[in-house]
Design a protein around this motif. Structure first.
Motif, mmCIF file in Angstrom:
data_model
loop_
_atom_site.group_PDB
_atom_site.id
_atom_site.type_symbol
_atom_site.label_atom_id
_atom_site.label_comp_id
_atom_site.label_asym_id
_atom_site.label_seq_id
_atom_site.Cartn_x
_atom_site.Cartn_y
_atom_site.Cartn_z
ATOM 1 N N PRO A 338 94.147 51.193 -55.875
ATOM 2 C CA PRO A 338 93.550 50.118 -56.569
ATOM 3 C C PRO A 338 93.264 48.829 -55.449
ATOM 4 C CG PRO A 338 95.611 50.487 -57.327
ATOM 5 C CD PRO A 338 95.507 51.501 -56.449
ATOM 6 N N PRO A 339 92.303 48.256 -55.588
ATOM 7 C CA PRO A 339 92.169 46.835 -54.752
ATOM 8 C C PRO A 339 93.381 45.961 -54.849
ATOM 9 C CG PRO A 339 90.377 46.744 -56.719
ATOM 10 C CD PRO A 339 91.207 48.119 -56.762
ATOM 11 N N ASP A 340 93.481 45.190 -53.825
ATOM 12 C CA ASP A 340 94.388 44.391 -53.643
ATOM 13 C C ASP A 340 94.313 42.909 -54.420
ATOM 14 O OD1 ASP A 340 97.023 43.660 -53.084
ATOM 15 O OD2 ASP A 340 96.700 43.518 -50.897
ATOM 16 N N LEU A 341 93.836 42.932 -55.465
ATOM 17 C CA LEU A 341 93.192 41.968 -56.322
ATOM 18 C C LEU A 341 93.925 41.582 -57.751
ATOM 19 C CD1 LEU A 341 89.518 41.919 -55.251
ATOM 20 C CD2 LEU A 341 91.026 40.370 -54.492
ATOM 21 N N ALA B 272 95.392 44.193 -45.528
ATOM 22 C CA ALA B 272 94.845 43.143 -46.351
ATOM 23 C C ALA B 272 93.196 43.421 -46.413
ATOM 24 C CB ALA B 272 94.848 41.683 -45.777
ATOM 25 N N ALA B 274 91.728 45.926 -46.794
ATOM 26 C CA ALA B 274 91.611 47.234 -47.659
ATOM 27 C C ALA B 274 91.277 46.294 -49.046
ATOM 28 C CB ALA B 274 92.730 47.778 -48.073
ATOM 29 N N SER B 275 91.419 45.066 -49.064
ATOM 30 C CA SER B 275 90.989 44.458 -50.393
ATOM 31 C C SER B 275 89.665 43.701 -50.210
ATOM 32 C CB SER B 275 91.838 43.510 -50.823
ATOM 33 O OG SER B 275 91.728 42.675 -49.650
ATOM 34 N N ARG B 280 85.474 48.042 -48.665
ATOM 35 C CA ARG B 280 85.980 49.228 -49.625
ATOM 36 C C ARG B 280 84.636 50.145 -49.910
ATOM 37 N NH1 ARG B 280 90.897 49.274 -52.374
ATOM 38 N NH2 ARG B 280 89.560 50.276 -54.139
#
Lengths: 354, 389
Positions: A338-341, B272, B274-275, B280
């Motif tokens: 999952p994205p880091d948001l 970071a 990667a967000s 992505r």
């Protein structure tokens, strides 16, 4: 390992192609643009008789008891022909969904008509809008984490015209009391996700067919059309446009077929494969459409010429059942996590509830 | 359709994996396109040969394992997965060898193949000339008949010969009938680089390695026994080689799926970054493109196993793998940001500077093995049927 279809699967494909070549020509698609309900009822009946609508229905209800892998080539043909009827919603989604979650008496009541082509079930599972809700007997939908079936009489419909004049899209609403609950809780969530994967792969197959149709038309056209005393297809710039179109299409094709295999065999990576298929086919069909239009020049930019029928269908289908951006992000979630948001809902929540 | 491997193929995978994991050098070797690195890679090639992993798909009598195409694919996946050294023998084993199997006499096969498998003879490719690149049929290097000696006398120049400065033998196209139509008068000759009259000069490549060479021929004698295929039939023989070069034997899908696994790993290590939704997307797209190539080749192999010819379809493979390789490395460089430019010697370099090195190499992909412009012409003319003129 064998990445090829069986002779039976190919023969079924050829039979369906022959039928569509006769009964779903450009003038039939044009008729659907101007006709009130945008359907080709005789052809639909023939597809039922041929077994196409019931490929995934149990034998007991008149189906063939086969799988996504047996259906994928047939759907590709319906894309190539620009078939206006909602075959993805019916044959690829509603039939296996009902066979999975509907109680036996409802299966017995609904599936035979659906499989034979006498009745129609559509869905609100591929996005907010419902194709052919005005002529469907039943709409399958997800509301409040339940899979429900709503009879047409209970629906309030609001027509939403599409860029593709052969599509009949509606926003629909209903009273909860009028809906039959087919599944709830985790069963509903699982069957919703599986239905979405099936719809995505089926639509991807249609997009492959549409792309092939547009590429074939353009290859013919650039050999007939002469400028500077030679066919324009002899110019390298035109050749490279069409070579690029073929590349995108030919590398989307095995992805779509492999996704159908993954769904048919219950492969653990089936959802990732389905999203890859829809992303690749959506991008490919849109790209092929652009190259096709460019190589046709001004004649392609008219409604008198047939290209626009397939171009607009490709635009519509590339955006429904999740567009390329949605599915690429879903692949990213499978591949990268999952994205880091934390403050942003995931796209799969957006599409079902947004 | 069945997209699973058999138990026997899984067993073959396990055997390959365990040998590779035990034997692949822990520290990456210096580039095989430098004099020092080439010698180190030869040691590796010989250990592969001793364990019978150098040419798995060849018959046992030539040092192979009689592996099926599926097993070959599995071996290639495992080879790339563990990050084993580049194959400096590739132009021999992947390009010349299929041509020798198809066109060579039994005497040629027995003489050439075992020494190739053992990395005793090291083959480079002599196609391009200063005035004949994409227009390969425009080659001018000549072979003149020497009836008394029973062979040919070669004069001319080849160029962009990969690892030519380190190899022992060259295979290439030479004009044996100057009066014939230009596709007809060529023959496919095999020439030892130590033969009298051969001069090799290394040329530095964009990526800093001395990987290229120019090869000069001055009245070099080539006996009849070293003509591969018929005299004046070299074009057809060469096209068989280019089909291997463009298609899956040179660039098996494992190479790109493994590179994507490393890209995903890099994405995680860059934390970071990667967000960033666009990065992505780029990583996901590279992953999908590599997976599409893998699936495409499964279909290729099925067709080969069932006796259907791939023909000009190898041009589709070549454009796809070469352009996906560029995009994959571009995504990696974006993940590295300001560290992307660092050379492998820089203390702060990530992964020993391999991504920039790989990026530079990837940029050669759309050029070698027939430029992608030529491939697109082939796709348009031979697959779509558009007019040549």
């Amino acid at each position: 390992m064998r990445f090829a279809f069986t002779d039976d699967q190919l023969l079924f494909r050829d039979t369906v192609r022959d039928l569509l070549d006769k009964e779903c020509q450009p003038e039939h698609v044009r008729f659907a643009w101007v006709d009130g309900d945008g359907r080709l009822p005789q052809l639909w009946q023939s597809l039922g008789e041929m077994g196409v609508l019931g490929v995934q229905a149990p034998d007991a209800h008149g189906g063939l008891g086969l799988s996504e892998l047996d259906l994928v080539l047939l759907l590709e043909e319906t894309g190539r022909a620009g078939l206006p009827d909602p075959i993805v919603e019916t044959a690829a989604v509603a039939v296996p969904l009902l066979a999975e979650v509907a109680p036996p008496e409802l299966q017995a009541a609904w599936l035979p008509g659906l499989v034979g082509g006498g009745s129609l079930v559509t869905t609100q599972l591929g996005g907010p809008l419902v194709a052919c809700a005005d002529t469907a007997d039943l709409v399958l939908a997800v509301r409040a984490e339940q899979v429900v079936a709503v009879p047409r009489a209970a629906l309030r419909l609001e027509r939403q015209p599409s860029v593709d004049g052969s599509r009949r899209l509606f926003r629909v609403d209903w009273q909860d009391d009028d809906a039959v609950v087919l599944a709830a809780g985790s069963v509903a969530a699982d069957s919703r996700d599986r239905a979405h994967d099936r719809g995505a792969v089926a639509t991807a197959a249609q997009l492959l067919g549409l792309g092939a149709r547009m590429l074939d038309m353009t290859v013919d056209y650039v050999q007939e059309r002469r400028q500077f005393g030679v066919p324009i297809g002899s110019f390298q710039a035109v050749k490279h446009h069409l070579a690029d179109a073929m590349l995108q299409l030919e590398f989307a094709r095995p992805v779509v077929y492999a996704a159908a295999w993954a769904l048919a065999t219950g492969d653990p990576d089936a959802s990732r494969a389905a999203s890859h298929a829809k992303a690749a086919a959506s991008d490919a069909a849109r790209f092929v459409g652009r190259q096709a239009l460019q190589c046709h020049g001004a004649i392609g930019y008219t409604v008198e010429y047939d290209l626009h029928l397939y171009l607009k269908r490709a635009w519509a289908l590339s955006a429904t059942w999740g567009d390329a951006a949605f599915h690429r992000r879903r692949v990213a979630e499978f591949v990268l996590g999952p994205p880091d948001l934390p403050d942003r809902p995931s796209r799969s929540e957006e599409i079902h509830h947004g | 359709m069945d997209l699973t491997f058999t138990d026997a193929e899984d067993g073959f995978r396990a055997e390959a994996r365990s040998w590779l994991e035990a034997n692949v050098p822990a520290k990456p070797l210096p580039s095989g396109d430098t004099a020092e690195g080439f010698a180190r890679h030869l040691d590796w090639e010989r250990s592969l040969f001793e364990a019978r992993w150098s040419v798995v798909s060849w018959p046992e009598r030539y040092g192979g394992r009689d592996a099926s195409l599926w097993e070959w694919l599995v071996f290639e996946e495992e080879y790339s997965r563990v990050g084993a050294p580049q194959r400096v023998t590739q132009n021999g084993i992947f390009l010349l060898a299929p041509t020798v199997f198809e066109f060579g006499t039994p005497e040629q096969q027995d003489r050439i193949l075992p020494r190739m498998a053992a990395a005793e003879d090291l083959w480079c490719q002599g196609w391009s000339e200063p005035d004949a690149g994409s227009d390969l049929a425009g080659i001018k290097s000549r072979a003149v008949r020497d009836e008394a000696a029973g062979g040919w006398r070669v004069t001319g120049q080849k160029t962009w010969t990969t690892r030519g400065a380190f190899c022992t033998h060259l295979f290439g196209l030479f004009r044996t009938d100057p009066d014939a139509e230009r596709h007809r008068g060529m023959s496919y000759l095999l020439i030892p680089l130590k033969a009298e009259g051969v001069t090799v000069r290394g040329v530095g490549r964009l990526d800093g390695d001395e990987g290229f060479a120019e090869v000069f021929f001055e009245d070099v004698f080539v006996p009849d026994a070293d003509v591969l295929g018929g005299v004046n039939e070299g074009w057809g023989v060469a096209m068989a080689t280019t089909s291997s070069e463009r298609g899956l034997t040179l660039r098996s899908p494992g190479r790109f799926t493994a590179a994507c696994d490393r890209l995903v790993d890099l994405c995680h290590r860059q934390g970071a970054v990667a967000s960033d939704p666009r990065l992505r997307d780029d990583v996901a797209q590279a992953w999908m493109d590599a997976e599409a190539y893998r699936l495409f080749t499964l279909r290729d192999i099925t067709d080969m196993v069932e006796g259907r010819s791939l023909g000009a379809r190898s041009s589709l493979n070549k454009v796809w793998w070469s352009e996906l390789d560029v995009r994959l490395h571009e995504a990696a460089l974006e993940l590295l940001g300001p560290l992307a430019e660092l050379d492998g010697d820089a203390p702060a370099a990530i992964d020993g500077g391999a991504w920039m090195k790989g990026y530079q190499f990837s940029l050669s992909g759309p050029i070698y093995a027939g430029t992608n412009e030529i491939q697109r012409n082939v796709i348009a003319e031979r697959l779509l049927g558009l007019p040549r003129k």
